[in-house]
Structures are given as C-alpha cells and as structure tokens.
Design an enzyme around this catalytic site. Structure first.
Site, PDB file in Angstrom:
ATOM      1  N   TYR A  28       4.649  18.381  11.239  1.00  0.00           N
ATOM      2  CA  TYR A  28       5.827  17.308  11.866  1.00  0.00           C
ATOM      3  C   TYR A  28       7.072  17.916  11.773  1.00  0.00           C
ATOM      4  O   TYR A  28       8.161  17.022  11.605  1.00  0.00           O
ATOM      5  CB  TYR A  28       5.880  16.165  10.819  1.00  0.00           C
ATOM      6  CG  TYR A  28       4.462  15.719  10.410  1.00  0.00           C
ATOM      7  CD1 TYR A  28       3.455  14.796  11.142  1.00  0.00           C
ATOM      8  CD2 TYR A  28       3.944  16.044   9.165  1.00  0.00           C
ATOM      9  CE1 TYR A  28       2.400  14.379  10.861  1.00  0.00           C
ATOM     10  CE2 TYR A  28       2.498  15.271   8.511  1.00  0.00           C
ATOM     11  CZ  TYR A  28       1.779  14.702   9.489  1.00  0.00           C
ATOM     12  OH  TYR A  28       0.665  14.221   9.067  1.00  0.00           O
TER      13      TYR A  28
ATOM     14  N   CYS B 277      -2.426  33.893  10.303  1.00  0.00           N
ATOM     15  CA  CYS B 277      -2.052  34.349  11.591  1.00  0.00           C
ATOM     16  C   CYS B 277      -1.672  33.503  12.687  1.00  0.00           C
ATOM     17  O   CYS B 277      -2.360  33.236  13.475  1.00  0.00           O
ATOM     18  CB  CYS B 277      -3.247  35.328  11.963  1.00  0.00           C
ATOM     19  SG  CYS B 277      -3.599  36.622  10.763  1.00  0.00           S
ATOM     20  N   GLU B 278      -0.796  32.760  12.572  1.00  0.00           N
ATOM     21  CA  GLU B 278      -0.086  31.712  13.378  1.00  0.00           C
ATOM     22  C   GLU B 278       1.291  31.668  13.409  1.00  0.00           C
ATOM     23  O   GLU B 278       1.992  31.694  12.201  1.00  0.00           O
ATOM     24  CB  GLU B 278      -0.440  30.379  13.084  1.00  0.00           C
ATOM     25  CG  GLU B 278      -1.922  30.114  13.143  1.00  0.00           C
ATOM     26  CD  GLU B 278      -2.456  28.938  14.071  1.00  0.00           C
ATOM     27  OE1 GLU B 278      -1.450  28.249  14.695  1.00  0.00           O
ATOM     28  OE2 GLU B 278      -3.719  28.558  14.028  1.00  0.00           O
TER      29      GLU B 278
ATOM     30  N   GLU C 252       0.991  -1.240   0.013  1.00  0.00           N
ATOM     31  CA  GLU C 252       0.220  -0.026   0.140  1.00  0.00           C
ATOM     32  C   GLU C 252       0.877   1.145  -0.062  1.00  0.00           C
ATOM     33  O   GLU C 252       0.861   2.065   0.912  1.00  0.00           O
ATOM     34  CB  GLU C 252      -0.919   0.083   1.194  1.00  0.00           C
ATOM     35  CG  GLU C 252      -1.764  -1.395   1.465  1.00  0.00           C
ATOM     36  CD  GLU C 252      -2.223  -1.278   2.650  1.00  0.00           C
ATOM     37  OE1 GLU C 252      -1.810  -0.494   3.757  1.00  0.00           O
ATOM     38  OE2 GLU C 252      -3.215  -2.153   3.162  1.00  0.00           O
TER      39      GLU C 252
ATOM     40  N   GLY D  51       2.005   4.692  -0.570  1.00  0.00           N
ATOM     41  CA  GLY D  51       1.376   6.316  -0.834  1.00  0.00           C
ATOM     42  C   GLY D  51       2.466   7.094  -1.358  1.00  0.00           C
ATOM     43  O   GLY D  51       2.857   7.569  -2.489  1.00  0.00           O
TER      44      GLY D  51
HETATM   45  N1  LLP Z   1      -1.174   1.806   4.527  1.00  0.00           N
HETATM   46  C1  LLP Z   1      -1.551   2.048   5.903  1.00  0.00           C
HETATM   47  C2  LLP Z   1      -2.357   1.353   6.610  1.00  0.00           C
HETATM   48  C3  LLP Z   1      -1.594   3.273   6.283  1.00  0.00           C
HETATM   49  O1  LLP Z   1      -2.007   3.896   7.505  1.00  0.00           O
HETATM   50  C4  LLP Z   1      -0.678   4.341   5.351  1.00  0.00           C
HETATM   51  C5  LLP Z   1      -0.099   5.654   5.965  1.00  0.00           C
HETATM   52  C6  LLP Z   1      -0.131   3.991   4.181  1.00  0.00           C
HETATM   53  C7  LLP Z   1      -0.521   2.679   3.507  1.00  0.00           C
HETATM   54  C8  LLP Z   1       0.621   4.718   3.161  1.00  0.00           C
HETATM   55  O2  LLP Z   1       1.970   4.850   3.786  1.00  0.00           O
HETATM   56  P1  LLP Z   1       2.990   5.686   2.681  1.00  0.00           P
HETATM   57  O3  LLP Z   1       3.516   4.667   1.801  1.00  0.00           O
HETATM   58  O4  LLP Z   1       2.353   6.992   2.230  1.00  0.00           O
HETATM   59  O5  LLP Z   1       4.082   6.115   3.699  1.00  0.00           O
HETATM   60  N2  LLP Z   1       0.407  12.715   6.861  1.00  0.00           N
HETATM   61  C9  LLP Z   1       1.723  12.113   7.196  1.00  0.00           C
HETATM   62  C10 LLP Z   1       1.842  10.740   6.566  1.00  0.00           C
HETATM   63  C11 LLP Z   1       0.417   9.931   7.339  1.00  0.00           C
HETATM   64  C12 LLP Z   1       0.737   8.237   6.891  1.00  0.00           C
HETATM   65  C13 LLP Z   1      -0.513   7.602   7.425  1.00  0.00           C
HETATM   66  N3  LLP Z   1      -0.881   6.221   6.821  1.00  0.00           N
HETATM   67  C14 LLP Z   1       2.806  12.793   6.368  1.00  0.00           C
HETATM   68  O6  LLP Z   1       2.463  13.997   5.881  1.00  0.00           O
HETATM   69  O7  LLP Z   1       3.991  12.574   6.753  1.00  0.00           O
END
Ligand code: LLP
Length: 428
Positions: free
Chosen positions: A320, A347-348, A277, A279
C-alpha cells in the site's frame, strides 16, 4: 527523535515496550520479532468503549487485524466480541474464549461449509453480502429450531477517501449489495423461516482519517432502515463496521467523541442496538516490528540500510506504500540524520519498509523498531524466500511472553510432500 508512542518510551537511551527493553528482548528471542503492548490494546479498547458509553453498543474486534490467540484472549477478557471473515478466524475466536453469540461472521462470500460450521457453533450473527449467499443460508437453516440472526451488508457508494485497496463502500467495490436492492432482499429474507433479518451492516473502508464519509454512509443507512420499517421489516440493529484510522505519520487522528456524535445524531433516534468492528484502531499502535541491521551500503544513488525484516514480515509498505515510523532502538548520540531506504534481504525491489527516510547513523548490529505494526503486520506475513514466520511477544508491564515462537525450518520445509513417483527410478 522521540518515540511517538507512550508505551514505547526510551529509558536510558533504549526503547522499551512498557517496562521491558526491546534490546533485551532482541537478545532473548532473536530478530526480527513483533512486540505488542497489552496496555496500548487495553487503552484503545477502553477509549472506543467510552466513546459509545450510553449507546447500546458492542465492540466486535476485527480478528483480521491481529489474530494471535493471546491478543484475542486479551480482548475477550475486556468484554469484546469478534468480527471474523473465515472459518479459520471463527475457530481462532472460539479457541480464545470469545462466546459464539458475540461473534459476527462478515466476509464477501462465505462457502457453504463455512456457513454450516458457523451455524453448528451457534454464531451470533451472519452478515450476508449477496442474494446467492442468502439462498445458501436459507437452505442450510430450513428446519432449524432457532433462526439465525442476519445482517445484510449494504454498499452505500460512498468514497471513504482512503487507499484504493482498502476502500470497500464504493459502487465498483465487490462488497455488500446496492442500497436499492436491499429492500427486496430483506423481504425475501423475512420470508425464510430459518432467517431473522434484523440488521443492516455497512463498512466503507479502513484507515479513515476523515469522518465525513461515515456521516454520508450512515445517513444512507438510516434512510434505508426507515424505508424497511415502513415495509414491515423490523430492523432492530445496526452494524457500523470498523475503519477508524490511526496516525501513522503523526496526523491528527479522528476524534472518537466526534465519531460517536455522528452516530448518535444520525442513528440515535432509530432505537437500534449497535455493533462496531474496529481492528486497526485497537492494535496498530500496540505493535513494533524489531529488526537488526545486517549491513549498511551506499547504493548507486541511495544509502541502503539492509536489515533482517522484510516484505514477507510486514507487507504494508510494499502493498500500500504505507508509512511506518522507523526508529533506532538505541537512541543515537549524534543527531545528524541522512536519507536512507530501509530494505530487507528479499530478492525484490519492492522489498522495503521505508523509502527516502531521514535516519540517524546506524551500523551493522543496530536494532530498529518499525512502529504502528500491531495491525495487519504478523497476520499478513508469509514465508516467501523460505523465511520463517517470526515470533510475536506480548508485554504487560514488566512481564513478557512469546505468544508465537519463531517457526523452525523443519516445520516450514516439512509441510511439503514429495510424491513417490518422483523418487522412482532415481539415480543413485
Ligand atoms: N469490518 C469489516 C467488514 C472489514 O472489512 C474490516 C477491514 C474491518 C471491520 C476492520 O477495519 P479496521 O478497523 O481495521 O480499519 N490490510 C489492510 C487493511 C484491510 C482492512 C480490511 N477490512 C492494511 O494493512 O491497511
């Protein structure tokens, strides 16, 4: 300062996205805006797929990273499935043409309505994260002709060594069920007529630059699979999550061949098909956030470059302390750099895109490109300070298209409703 990314090269001193000038795009669509390279997305997808060629593996793109319909359609055309965490994401994936049977429904707690919707469209797999959720699914699936394929997400208690807010596989995190609880839950699931518990899922965090935590987590998962099989539960499938990190700071990124090697070594002889999975890995490098400098001012202790993108457009630095390279769209003639904070108009005090960054001289009207903004950028944006959601542009070679237009003030303010009783007896 060279561009760190091959699909965002400088040509005649101006940064391009593939064959399109970011300066020209800024003239056409206004600033700020997100710009995505289709070539980078395709390249990243192929790199991931190539690493696992020969292992029975499906890539389910994690929609949360960038859920624009055009991005999802691009991955659908490349053959990706989708990993979704809400009914909204599920609807987005279906709308973009990703077949229901190639969609995995993850997420720490799905509502009964969401599970019901997923069943109604013939979802490929549901990843269950608690005993309570399993019970709800059992109720919803009782009496159905076709059992739904289920994975149980386990929490392996492994430290992914990433930012605490995106660590998901430690015992204290809210995700999954403890390894020792998994056998009894699987046994219960196996006795539920509407449920086919065939898979173990694990995801330990995001932005992993070190592969060792995967090794540790997958080793625990493989041991669990053997234990479950001995108990008569035929696990045929593994969902190994996402999480492979990208080099925001120019770090050495994890080698996908090494990652695939770990998977093969630990899981290869289990005879399981695999789901991944990813992203961030697929889309982070594909995106730039382009903004225009409003004013440069010398603060009391710092030089401040105040530009028109803000924390509501790209939250990662604020949330982060994330690092994104910030480059001038027009290469500076003079090379000398000075330290500056690159901040937005919100405004932060926490509204910044970069802190204490060496920057070439920039002035009002100059364009900046915030790199590696394709993942968790637009999707995490908000309208704080009544700032409109900004456009997204997709570039493919010399073609480009606005794949989400800038929100209008009418659309934004028009979402509100004033109750009649506030107007009753109003003066005037
Ligand atoms: N699968 C599950 C169950 C997840 O919780 C996540 C991400 C992914 C796949 C995808 O992960 P990736 O390949 O993108 O690392 N907003 C945060 C990242 C939150 C990720 C949450 N879960 C940021 O901007 O760093």
């Amino acid at each position: 300062m060279p561009s760190p990314l091959s699909d965002f090269p400088y040509r005649d001193g101006v940064m391009q996205c593939e064959g399109v000038s970011l300066a020209a795009l800024a003239e056409s669509v206004g600033t700020p805006f997100y710009c995505y390279s289709a070539a980078t997305m395709a390249r990243q997808y192929h790199a991931f797929a190539r690493a696992f060629a020969g292992q029975e593996a499906r890539i389910c793109y994690a929609v949360k990273a960038n859920s624009n319909q055009a991005v999802l359609r691009l991955f659908a055309r490349l053959g990706a499935g989708a990993d979704v965490v809400s009914e909204g994401e599920l609807r987005r994936a279906l709308a973009a043409g990703i077949p229901a049977e190639h969609i995995v429904f993850s997420g720490v707690a799905k509502t009964e309505a969401e599970l019901g919707y997923a069943l109604s469209i013939g979802i490929g797999q549901i990843n269950i994260e608690s005993a309570g959720e399993l019970d709800v699914l059992a109720r919803l699936t009782a009496g159905r002709d076709r059992p739904v394929r289920v994975a149980l997400r386990v929490n392996p208690d492994v430290d992914a060594k990433t930012h605490p807010k995106i660590t998901t596989g430690k015992a204290e995190n809210k995700f999954g069920v403890a390894l020792h609880e998994a056998p009894s839950l699987f046994a219960r699931a196996a006795a539920m007529p509407g449920i086919e518990p065939v898979s173990v899922a694990v995801h330990i965090g995001s932005q992993l630059l070190d592969l060792a935590p995967y090794d540790a987590a997958f080793t625990k998962v493989a041991a669990l699979v053997r234990q479950l099989r001995e108990a008569g539960i035929p696990i045929r499938h593994l969902d190994l999550g996402g999480g492979v990190g990208v080099p925001y700071r120019g770090e050495l990124p994890p080698d996908l061949a090494d990652y695939a090697g770990i998977v093969r070594r630990i899981c290869g002889n289990l005879g399981c098909s695999l789901t991944f999975e990813p992203g961030r890995f697929l889309v982070a490098e594909a995106g730039a956030l382009v903004s225009r400098v409003i004013v440069v001012k010398q603060g009391v202790t710092r030089r401040l470059v105040i530009q028109d993108a803000a924390m509501n457009d790209l939250l990662r630095p604020t949330l982060y302390e994330a690092y994104h390279p910030v480059l001038p769209v027009r290469k500076a003639d003079r090379a000398e750099e000075a330290i500056a904070d690159i901040v937005g108009p919100v405004c932060e005090t926490g509204d910044y895109l970069a802190v204490a960054r060496p920057m070439p001289p920039v002035a009002t009207g100059d364009l900046l490109a915030v790199m590696f903004a394709g993942a968790y950028g637009a999707v995490m944006s908000s309208t704080y300070n009544t700032r409109r959601l900004i456009p997204e542009v997709l570039v493919d070679g010399t073609r480009w298209a606005v794949v989400r237009p800038r929100q209008s003030y009418e659309e934004l303010i028009g979402l509100d409703r004033v109750p009649d009783w506030l107007d009753e007896g109003a003066a005037g």
